[in-house]
Design a protein around this motif. Structure first.
Motif: not given
Ligand code: ARG
Length: 588
Positions: A274-294
């Motif tokens: 769990q502690p690794y989740i926030p940074d990981m998600i941040e990184m995926m957003k920065e790399k433009n991989l993660a995006y909002m859908s519904d």
């Protein structure tokens, strides 16, 4: 040590070259006509077209070059162009002698030493272990042992499911039953008791009860979701309860796994990631991989050549909760950081294949693993009952692992008592050892990805392709050697002698295949290949045994040769069953 097959192919290839043909035609296989020869080469047939020659002519040319070669007792060309091979007894004996003297019976260290994490077991805390978790434990343990034996650095991780809804369900159920507990008192600031407010049997009763309730009581289910969320946010009282649940559960799990001869190097759990989740998600957003859908945060993982739809990998649901996939992604981040594995193998029900496809692709896209880190999914099939449906208790409930083991042990115990007069205690102990072999061999002898039928009667039989049959063979060898040593010099060095009978040679040839079998089963994550091998080996030993007077042999040198041979057989069989995760008793 070079594999025997390669040594033979080396000579045959050289003969092809000497006769003016391409050496690549010198490939050799085990004969599919064991009545005619031991190995064969079909290269002359393959070369006929290229050289515009009848295959038999090529075969004759090649065979002519090998007549003086003392690797062979007989090598001949037969129509339409096969090369039939029988090895010389001396050559086979020398090979076995080298195996005998080598640390791992001729198995080489791997060319590249990997650091492999094996994710197996995967029980969910607070839920009783049931047969569904049995396969992962059995297969994973064997994969771990095989790779470790081969020389890799292997880490087995149980990866406990400790972070899901089951925790909220238990918390809410407990709240309903004992609302007075301090864990539920919001204003409580004192220390929480060190003693858990439940025992393992209570815990095991609480969960199914809560789970059933959540299916009919929407409000209760809502509360359980909320409690899970609160726990994940770190509410003190819930965290303390969670600790109790963990301690009580893990103690019980360890006992269960130890009964199965299954041992984990790591007892990590979903919550550790769990502690690794926030940074990981941040990184995926920065790399433009993660995006909002519904309303959910997702990563696309489909690929051009997909034959079926691979949905996006969801990182955060619209209600803000993270999921199984988020945890698995973060676990990879954690593992890379703590252990730098070159390979991670997941031994999980094959119905989770899509989940792992998504997780692996997402990790690669995000670069949380190195380009050459191997991520492998070993999906296993379902263990079915005799009716072909998933294994259940007689009254249709979920079979608990302990119950299953007890049933098998009882069946074996009755068999032992039928024709033996050993003490009650010995029979019980032996039944445990044999019972485990029945369960594990019954499972591992099938290709992991296939479903199989769990058949107590067949698995516990002392004859046929079963664990008990293998153990019976080992025990037989042990008993011969023991009797031999009672009347002979036990400290003597035993020298292998060239075979005198066909059954002796067949046994010897089977033994030579050890290194090849282990390498293959490691590379293909296929313990069933070891099962097939030891079944063949046990058969070859038993034929030899039935045709040969070992203990009454008068020629002492010859007798010592037999003892050397059967003791090598014993060592190979015992090494193999250890790789499968069980052991042999002293007698049975
Ligand atoms: N706890 C999971 C289950 O019971 C299995 C976990 C498998 N491992 C993993 N890393 N997802 O289905």
């Amino acid at each position: 040590m070079k594999k025997l097959m390669n040594l033979i192919a080396g000579e045959v290839s050289k003969a092809f070259a000497d006769a003016g043909y391409d050496a690549s035609y010198g490939k050799v296989t085990v004969s599919n006509r064991p009545d005619l020869c031991e190995y064969q080469c079909n290269g002359a047939m393959a070369g006929a077209k290229a050289y515009h020659k009848a295959p038999i002519m090529i075969a004759n040319d090649v065979v002519a070059k090998l007549q003086e070669n003392d690797m062979f007792e007989e090598i001949s060309a037969v129509k339409p162009g096969f090369i039939n091979i029988k090895l010389s007894g001396n050559f086979v004996t020398n090979y076995l002698t080298a195996m005998q003297q080598s640390e791992k019976f001729g198995l080489d260290e791997p060319e590249q030493k990997e650091t492999i994490i094996i994710d197996y077991g995967g029980p969910n805390v607070a839920k009783p272990l049931h047969v569904g978790h049995l396969r992962s434990a059995i297969i994973g343990e064997s994969i771990k042992r095989i790779n470790r034996y081969q020389g890799h650095n292997v880490i087995g991780d149980v990866h406990l499911g400790d972070w899901g809804l089951q925790m909220g369900l238990i918390i809410e159920e407990l709240k309903d039953r004992k609302p007075e507990l301090c864990y539920f008192e919001e204003s409580y600031t004192g220390e929480y008791p060190s003693e858990a407010p439940f025992t393992i049997s209570e815990l095991e009763e609480i969960y199914p009860c809560a789970s059933a309730k959540s299916k009919v009581d929407e409000a209760f289910k809502e509360r359980a979701h909320e409690a899970t969320f609160q726990l994940q946010k770190g509410v003190r009282g819930y965290k303390a309860l969670w600790n109790h649940i963990m301690n009580v559960s893990v103690t019980d799990l360890k006992k269960n796994y130890s009964n199965l001869n299954v041992e984990f190097d790591l007892w990590k759990k979903e919550s550790d990631a769990q502690p690794y989740i926030p940074d990981m998600i941040e990184m995926m957003k920065e790399k433009n991989l993660a995006y909002m859908s519904d309303g959910a945060l997702v990563v696309d993982v489909k690929e051009e050549n997909d034959t079926k739809e691979v949905p996006p990998c969801i990182l955060i649901k619209s209600d803000g909760a993270t999921l199984y996939s988020t945890t698995d992604l973060a676990t990879i981040v954690e593992r890379m950081k703590l252990f730098q594995p070159t390979e991670i193998i997941y031994v999980v029900d094959k119905r989770q294949e899509m989940h792992f496809t998504q997780v692996f692709r997402c990790s690669r896209k995000a670069g949380t693993v190195k380009e050459d880190t191997k991520l492998k999914f070993l999906g296993f099939g379902t263990m079915n009952g005799k009716d072909g449906k998933p294994f259940k208790t007689r009254d249709g409930g979920v079979m608990r692992l302990e119950t299953l083991i007890a049933e098998i042990n009882q069946a074996v115990y009755e068999k032992i008592m039928e024709n033996r007069t050993v003490s009650e205690e010995e029979a019980r102990n032996t039944a445990k050892i044999i019972g485990l072999s029945a369960i594990k061999y019954g499972d591992l002898s099938n290709q992991a990805s296939k479903d199989y039928v769990f058949d107590v009667e067949r698995f516990t039989s002392f004859e046929g392709n079963t664990g008990p049959y293998i153990l019976y063979t080992i025990v037989r060898i042990k008993s011969i050697i023991k009797k031999y040593k009672e009347i002979n010099d036990a400290a003597k060095a035993f020298t292998l002698l060239p075979p005198v009978s066909a059954s002796e040679k067949a046994l010897m040839l089977e033994l030579t295949k050890f290194n090849e079998v282990i390498e293959q089963s490691a590379a293909e994550l296929a313990p069933h290949k070891i099962c097939a091998y030891i079944y063949e080996l046990a058969n070859k030993f038993n034929s030899f045994y039935h045709e040969t007077k070992i203990l009454s042999e008068e020629d002492k040198e010859k007798q010592a040769g037999y003892i050397a041979l059967i003791s090598l057989t014993q060592q190979i069989l015992e090494t193999c069953i250890d790789l499968l995760g069980f052991e042999a008793p002293e007698r049975m």
